[in-house]
Design a protein around this motif. Structure first.
Motif, short mmCIF file in Angstrom:
data_model
loop_
_atom_site.label_atom_id
_atom_site.label_comp_id
_atom_site.label_asym_id
_atom_site.label_seq_id
_atom_site.Cartn_x
_atom_site.Cartn_y
_atom_site.Cartn_z
N THR A 29 0.82 -1.21 0.00
CA THR A 29 0.00 0.00 0.00
C THR A 29 0.86 1.27 0.00
N GLN A 32 2.06 1.75 -3.49
CA GLN A 32 0.95 2.24 -4.33
C GLN A 32 0.70 3.72 -4.09
N GLU A 33 0.61 4.14 -2.81
CA GLU A 33 0.32 5.55 -2.52
C GLU A 33 1.46 6.46 -2.96
N PHE A 37 3.81 2.26 -8.72
CA PHE A 37 3.25 1.41 -9.77
C PHE A 37 2.95 2.24 -11.03
N GLU A 38 2.34 3.40 -10.85
CA GLU A 38 2.04 4.24 -12.00
C GLU A 38 3.31 4.74 -12.69
N SER A 87 0.71 -6.76 -10.86
CA SER A 87 0.58 -5.34 -10.49
C SER A 87 -0.04 -4.54 -11.63
N LEU A 91 -3.18 -3.44 -9.67
CA LEU A 91 -2.76 -2.39 -8.74
C LEU A 91 -2.59 -1.02 -9.38
N LEU A 92 -2.83 -0.89 -10.66
CA LEU A 92 -2.87 0.43 -11.28
C LEU A 92 -4.26 1.02 -11.06
N SER A 98 -8.74 -3.20 -11.12
CA SER A 98 -7.97 -2.58 -10.04
C SER A 98 -8.54 -2.88 -8.66
N SER A 100 -7.42 -1.04 -6.19
CA SER A 100 -7.07 0.20 -5.49
C SER A 100 -8.13 0.65 -4.49
N LYS A 107 -5.61 0.43 3.98
CA LYS A 107 -4.23 0.83 4.21
C LYS A 107 -4.04 1.61 5.51
#
Length: 341
Positions: A29, A32-33, A37-38, A87, A91-92, A98, A100, A107
């Motif tokens: 998490t 991700q934050e 990943f992006e 991912s 996870l995007l 997703s 997310s 999280k």
């Protein structure tokens, strides 16, 4: 009554895995934050490029990325990090499948999420203190010393017995356990090797705790003693043919480990040996899973991380040691040794 350290009936791998699973979801998490990943969506990036692109701390980023790689969420090839199919699919934020929204709900239920995110962004933890602070300052209160000794002994006993029975200490007569904590490794080595004498070198309160809690009923108190020395500020004793460090190098950064290696080299005689007992990361720094999570624990509580054999070899050879070798002694631990020419 003396307590002889026997090997446990089963190894402790499952317990290590259980303990260090605490970092799995918070690491994912936090990554991700932080937008990692992006940032990798359009293609692979080196650690430095990823750190620069997102203004993240390089050391913390490397440690956390090793864990999420071991979890199968990123992969490292030719020195570059890239997304895995999992991912990219789940996870995007804009992916059709997703997860997310679920990550966003859960999280913040873990304080480790915020701590790891802070480390990624600043390299600093919001914790008020770190366990390594007292060691670096050379002062550990008596109650804290007893607690540390019990904590370290609990997860070190199987590894200490395994190291003592591995044969790596063959021929050693006088053994200095640097930062020896509870004394579990010195005691186990002395119990296994009747000609070996060992000294636990640590801060005064740690020495007191080791004597009271463990050495007194070890059955080898005539061959295991303590010596109160601040390893950063005071001279180290001579007259030992081997210096042993368990879970010491993983507490410190590269500069301090280079200094520790040089101090060890200087006090050993020709032919003397140094032993580093550590859980090793693989050479690609993308696992294994439990060592990678242990490295996150070090990131949170110390100035160090779990190192690769290549990195430990660099410290030792840089100080003058030669003939570096490694023996795996338990499910996760290895002993890296080298000789003073």
């Amino acid at each position: 009554m003396s307590v002889y350290y026997e090997a446990p009936p089963v190894d402790d791998r499952a317990i290590w895995d259980l303990w260090l699973s605490i970092h799995y979801f918070p690491a994912a998490t936090a990554v991700q934050e932080a937008g990692i990943f992006e940032a990798l969506e359009d293609g692979p990036l080196s650690l430095d490029a990823l750190s620069e692109k997102l203004s993240l701390n390089p050391k913390a980023l490397g440690v956390v990325m090793s864990l999420v790689s071991a979890l199968g969420l990123v992969t490292r090839r030719d020195g570059e990090w890239r997304l895995t199919p999992h991912s990219r699919t789940y996870l995007l934020g804009d992916a059709a499948y997703s997860w997310s929204p679920l990550f966003d709900v859960y999280k913040n239920s873990s304080p480790l999420h915020g701590e790891l995110l802070s480390l990624l962004k600043t390299g600093e933890t919001p914790r008020p203190d770190k366990p390594s602070d007292g060691w670096e300052a050379g002062k550990v209160p008596p109650d804290a010393a007893r607690s540390i000794a019990k904590f370290m002994h609990s997860h070190s006993l199987p590894a200490a017995v395994a190291a003592a029975r591995s044969g790596v200490f063959a021929g050693v007569k006088k053994f200095l356990d640097v930062g020896g904590g509870s004394g579990v490794f010195a005691i186990a080595a002395a119990q296994r090797n009747p000609d070996l004498k060992a000294t636990i070198m640590d801060l005064d309160t740690m020495c007191d705790a080791a004597q009271e809690l463990f050495i007194a009923n070890s059955g080898v108190k005539d061959r295991v003693d303590t010596m109160a020395v601040d390893m950063f500020r005071e001279d180290w004793p001579t007259g030992y043919d081997a210096l042993f460090f368990s879970n010491i190098f993983h507490d410190w950064d590269e500069e301090i480990n280079a200094r520790l290696s040089k101090k060890a080299f200087d006090v050993l005689p020709t032919g003397g040996r140094i032993f580093l007992h550590e859980i090793l990361m693989n050479d690609n720094e993308d696992g294994p899973l439990t060592p990678a999570s242990f490295s996150v624990l070090m990131l949170r509580g110390t100035k160090g991380k779990q190192y690769t054999l290549r990195e430990l070899t660099r410290f030792l050879e840089g100080a003058g040691f030669r003939n570096v070798s490694v023996v795996q002694t338990s499910p996760y631990y290895s002993v890296v040794s080298a000789e003073k020419p």
